[in-house]
Scaffold this active site. Structure first.
Site, PDB file in Angstrom:
ATOM      1  N   LEU A   1       0.817  -1.227   0.000  1.00  0.00           N
ATOM      2  CA  LEU A   1       0.000   0.000   0.000  1.00  0.00           C
ATOM      3  C   LEU A   1       0.846   1.271   0.000  1.00  0.00           C
ATOM      4  O   LEU A   1       0.385   2.320   0.431  1.00  0.00           O
ATOM      5  CB  LEU A   1      -1.009   0.002   1.173  1.00  0.00           C
ATOM      6  CG  LEU A   1      -2.019  -1.149   1.172  1.00  0.00           C
ATOM      7  CD1 LEU A   1      -2.986  -1.016   2.349  1.00  0.00           C
ATOM      8  CD2 LEU A   1      -2.814  -1.205  -0.135  1.00  0.00           C
TER       9      LEU A   1
ATOM     10  N   GLY B   1      -0.606   1.854  -3.600  1.00  0.00           N
ATOM     11  CA  GLY B   1      -1.900   1.251  -3.920  1.00  0.00           C
ATOM     12  C   GLY B   1      -2.982   1.635  -2.920  1.00  0.00           C
ATOM     13  O   GLY B   1      -2.732   2.327  -1.930  1.00  0.00           O
TER      14      GLY B   1
ATOM     15  N   PHE C   1       3.080  -7.178 -10.477  1.00  0.00           N
ATOM     16  CA  PHE C   1       2.857  -5.763 -10.800  1.00  0.00           C
ATOM     17  C   PHE C   1       3.614  -4.832  -9.860  1.00  0.00           C
ATOM     18  O   PHE C   1       3.820  -3.668 -10.183  1.00  0.00           O
ATOM     19  CB  PHE C   1       1.362  -5.413 -10.687  1.00  0.00           C
ATOM     20  CG  PHE C   1       0.494  -6.147 -11.656  1.00  0.00           C
ATOM     21  CD1 PHE C   1       0.287  -5.645 -12.933  1.00  0.00           C
ATOM     22  CD2 PHE C   1      -0.116  -7.343 -11.311  1.00  0.00           C
ATOM     23  CE1 PHE C   1      -0.510  -6.319 -13.835  1.00  0.00           C
ATOM     24  CE2 PHE C   1      -0.913  -8.027 -12.205  1.00  0.00           C
ATOM     25  CZ  PHE C   1      -1.111  -7.508 -13.467  1.00  0.00           C
ATOM     26  N   ALA C   2       3.952  -5.323  -8.651  1.00  0.00           N
ATOM     27  CA  ALA C   2       4.537  -4.428  -7.645  1.00  0.00           C
ATOM     28  C   ALA C   2       5.842  -3.845  -8.169  1.00  0.00           C
ATOM     29  O   ALA C   2       6.655  -4.555  -8.755  1.00  0.00           O
ATOM     30  CB  ALA C   2       4.784  -5.192  -6.353  1.00  0.00           C
TER      31      ALA C   2
ATOM     32  N   TYR D   1      14.283   3.616 -14.836  1.00  0.00           N
ATOM     33  CA  TYR D   1      13.062   2.795 -14.827  1.00  0.00           C
ATOM     34  C   TYR D   1      13.154   1.701 -15.895  1.00  0.00           C
ATOM     35  O   TYR D   1      13.035   0.502 -15.601  1.00  0.00           O
ATOM     36  CB  TYR D   1      11.845   3.696 -15.061  1.00  0.00           C
ATOM     37  CG  TYR D   1      10.570   2.959 -15.340  1.00  0.00           C
ATOM     38  CD1 TYR D   1      10.126   1.939 -14.500  1.00  0.00           C
ATOM     39  CD2 TYR D   1       9.788   3.275 -16.463  1.00  0.00           C
ATOM     40  CE1 TYR D   1       8.939   1.261 -14.766  1.00  0.00           C
ATOM     41  CE2 TYR D   1       8.614   2.604 -16.732  1.00  0.00           C
ATOM     42  CZ  TYR D   1       8.199   1.594 -15.886  1.00  0.00           C
ATOM     43  OH  TYR D   1       7.029   0.920 -16.154  1.00  0.00           O
TER      44      TYR D   1
ATOM     45  N   LYS E   1      13.727  -2.541 -15.414  1.00  0.00           N
ATOM     46  CA  LYS E   1      12.825  -3.569 -15.956  1.00  0.00           C
ATOM     47  C   LYS E   1      13.584  -4.513 -16.900  1.00  0.00           C
ATOM     48  O   LYS E   1      13.354  -5.716 -16.907  1.00  0.00           O
ATOM     49  CB  LYS E   1      11.660  -2.896 -16.688  1.00  0.00           C
ATOM     50  CG  LYS E   1      10.683  -2.178 -15.754  1.00  0.00           C
ATOM     51  CD  LYS E   1       9.868  -3.172 -14.937  1.00  0.00           C
ATOM     52  CE  LYS E   1       8.835  -2.490 -14.076  1.00  0.00           C
ATOM     53  NZ  LYS E   1       7.943  -3.410 -13.366  1.00  0.00           N
TER      54      LYS E   1
END
Ligand code: UDP
Length: 336
Positions: free
Chosen positions: A32, A35, A72-73, A140, A144
């Site tokens: 959270l 989120g 997704f985190a 970023y 990934k």
């Protein structure tokens, strides 16, 4: 049961809901930090926890029959990644490596990874195919790409398969208007334009009008979050139906249509009927001029297609903001 890390985030919460609608049992792990628990469908199990906490991962994999993980985190802002690279290498690389370790230990073989078109850098092609060699220009995209490389290495040696989905610009909201995008602070283009058109800001800033594009502003490929979610579910089903064969695939997920920042402002004005005021600003560091997908591979291999065009995408976002001008603050927590 499917483990969804970051399932309380914008994209994760849409996928959780679509999976639950299809009858999947879903477990959400989310700290959270960005989120909202209010966005997590009540049919999912929700665990508040950090990906950096080995104990939580151990408990989840020991206690629940997890068949696959959708990851997704992570952190996902280009500009922030330039200023805080370590945050990106920690959240996106270290934490994912830890998750992968635990998956291998517990013999969970199927993984869907949220990657990005930022891995491509500044492409020399009009539309980007997966064959283009990645060359990211910001931390970023680099973070990934590191995980993509790691996935490739581990699938060669372990009983482990994966699908990497390289997202283009995700936008829009659930058709019901019950869940949508709510970031604080907000940095994405469509939410910023619509927030301005709702009267939250006096103008919309345009970061650079001297790019080598027809109107000088950056071009992006906007994909509706529900179409993106559909791509995840097709990818999941493709992984789950393969028992002996190991899958290692990368797919783009975009709409194959480029929209400039100025064009997007006009489209939002048309959808909402409200006039925008713009302010030119210098370029934002780390922004490539043009990113437009070819999604042919996922269409051909998984039968995916986009159902939402750009106007309906804006309409769904506008519907969400009209219903929830203060985001999730007014919603109840279904997991109390
Ligand atoms: N952008 C802009 N004003 C804003 C937000 C974004 O001009 O208030 C530009 C940004 O510089 C980029 C494009 O809109 O060229 C899309 O940015 P966004 O942050 O939505 O997504 P990104 O492509 O960075 O993932």
């Amino acid at each position: 049961m499917i483990l969804i890390t970051g399932g309380a985030g914008y994209i994760g919460s849409h996928v959780v809901r679509d999976l639950a609608d299809k009858g999947y049992s879903v477990l959400v792990l989310d700290n959270l930090s960005t989120g909202h628990v209010e966005s997590v469908d009540e049919r999912a199990i929700f665990i508040r926890g950090d990906m950096g906490d080995r104990g939580v991962l151990e408990e989840i994999f020991a206690a629940y029959p997890i068949k696959a993980v959708m990851h997704f985190a992570g952190s996902c802002l280009v500009g922030e990644s330039v200023n805080f690279p370590l945050k990106y290498y920690h959240n996106n690389v270290s934490n994912t490596v830890q998750l992968l370790h635990k998956m291998i230990e517990h013999k969970i073989r199927s993984f869907i990874f949220s990657s990005t078109c930022a891995t491509y850098g500044i492409p020399n092609q009009e539309t980007i195919t997966e064959f283009l060699t990645p060359n990211p220009i910001n931390p970023y995209g680099k973070s990934k790409l590191m995980i993509e490389t790691i996935l490739n290495s581990i699938s060669e040696i372990y009983d482990f398969q994966y699908i990497t989905l390289r997202y283009f610009n995700v936008a829009g909201a659930h058709h019901t208007g019950e869940i949508g995008e709510d970031h604080n602070p907000e940095s994405h283009l469509i939410p910023n334009i619509l927030g301005h058109l709702q009267g939250k800001t006096p103008y919309i800033e345009i970061f650079g009008d001297d790019y080598p594009t027809p109107d000088g502003t950056c071009i992006r490929d906007y994909i509706h979050v529900t179409d993106l979610s559909e791509g995840h579910i097709l990818a999941l089903e493709y992984l789950l139906q393969s028992s002996s064969q190991k899958i290692a695939e990368t797919f783009n997920l975009g709409n194959e249509r480029g929209v400039s920042v100025l064009e997007m402002i006009k489209l939002c004005e048309q959808v909402t009927g409200v006039k925008a005021y713009v302010k030119m600003q210098p370029r934002r560091i780390g922004d490539p001029p043009r990113l437009v997908a070819s999604s042919r591979k996922i269409k051909d291999m998984l039968g995916w297609s986009a159902k939402y065009d750009i106007k309906t995408t804006i309409e769904t976002a506008w519907n969400w903001y009209q219903k929830h001008p203060n985001g999730y603050k007014e919603k109840n927590n279904p997991h109390q």
